[in-house]
Design an enzyme around this catalytic site. Sequence first.
Site: not given
Ligand code: S3P
Length: 459
Positions: A54, A345
Amino acid sequence: MTNGRLPHHGLVKKPEIGFSLLAANIDLSMKTESQAIIRPARNVRGSVHLPGDKSISHRYAMLAGIAEGPSRLENYSTGADCASTLVCMRALGVAWQRKEGNVVEAQGRDLSLAVPAGPLDCGNSGSTMRMLSGIVAAQRFTSEMIGDESLSRRPMERVIQPLSAMGAQIASREGKPPLRITGSGLKAIDYKMPVASAQVKSCLLFAGLFADGETRVEEPLRTRDHGEVALRAFGAQLERKGNEVRLRGGQHLRGIEARIPGDLSSAAFFLCAAALFPGSQLIIPNLLMNPTRARLLDILAQMGLRISVTQLDEVHGELVGSLQVEGGRLIGATIAGADSAALIDEIPVLAAIAPYTEQGIEVRDARELRVKESDRIAAVASNLRLMGAQVEERDDGLKIPGGQTLHGAELDSFGDHRIAMAFSVAALRAQGETLIRGAEAVAISYPAFFQTLEEVAER
Ligand code: S3P
């Protein structure tokens, strides 16, 4: 799965909803409530082919849109969140097509996007809103970014403040969506991030591409580096030293042809399911192994899961491998400090299996979990208690003793994909059936989750 019905193994849904239908369409609106019933399993065995990561899918779709020339992205995430990014890119004038086999072909606009006709709908996706805000902040027009109820509660000050310092004008509802961003010629920033967030880091690096001068971003802890790796894959130059990244403005990107590795955070649910059963065996080919994401593998190995990695490869700067795992003991763990950021996550599923471990799991320094798609600390504590577990909920984490026996219960996803999947895994070792309300939330990151779980759960 020809009629949109789920196979009647361990999963029943009421009212009727086809996860396969959700998976096939790009408009994954998830308007229909559904519930899943998970029966306990005896073991977990088989192989799992995961949709594309993702985090990488979002970044590739955004960078493909602002690169020069076409990009072809294979194994693009099937989740609704990454579909939201594509929808926003189309609204900004990027032509793309989704082809058979989760291929996305996009025609880049070389840094200059088109005025959107309406609001940019980010759906449930914090990644879309935060990272794309860095790109629209540099466009000479006004964009409105909106989200669903959950996203509308999430903090955006973390991008508003530095983007405003770079020269964008941003109005919000007291630091929360919707955001109204009037872009301008940005100036570079030297920014020490107060929160460890890969989304904010990527947002600022994307904005830095358009800025006058060299942007420098320093993070308090090392977070996932897909933004940096993706920028390099699209031809940008940047420098990393310790926790600091520097990027010169005015660089142009060029489109790429890439295959996106399987999502490690989605793999986490199957790895934890395998960890629940001594004698389980799983093979996961084409899995993302980026070291800033792979801390889960160390933790599970320390807890007793036997893990071997074969066919390690590097694709556009991202490590990819095939994983073989076998269940053994399940000892327990403490997750704190930098680990909490690295596993942000994966903590919900680790916490959901904690009662089945020998020594329990303690999570500290994870306050960020309270501002994810749901308050994940409260959601985990509430569902575990409904299953009969003893749990200590803390402001920044949880302490869950091991050696507990759980019973099936009626649980809630809290509209959060990772909560729905975490408790589907916990249900495999419970006594009796578990019902999960709001099960359609899995489509946010992994529409085929229940089918795959049914394929590998032996009963
Ligand atoms: C992500 C970073 C994380 C994660 C999110 C995806 C990313 O969030 O929890 O599911 O793709 O950079 P944060 O950057 O808010 O920690």
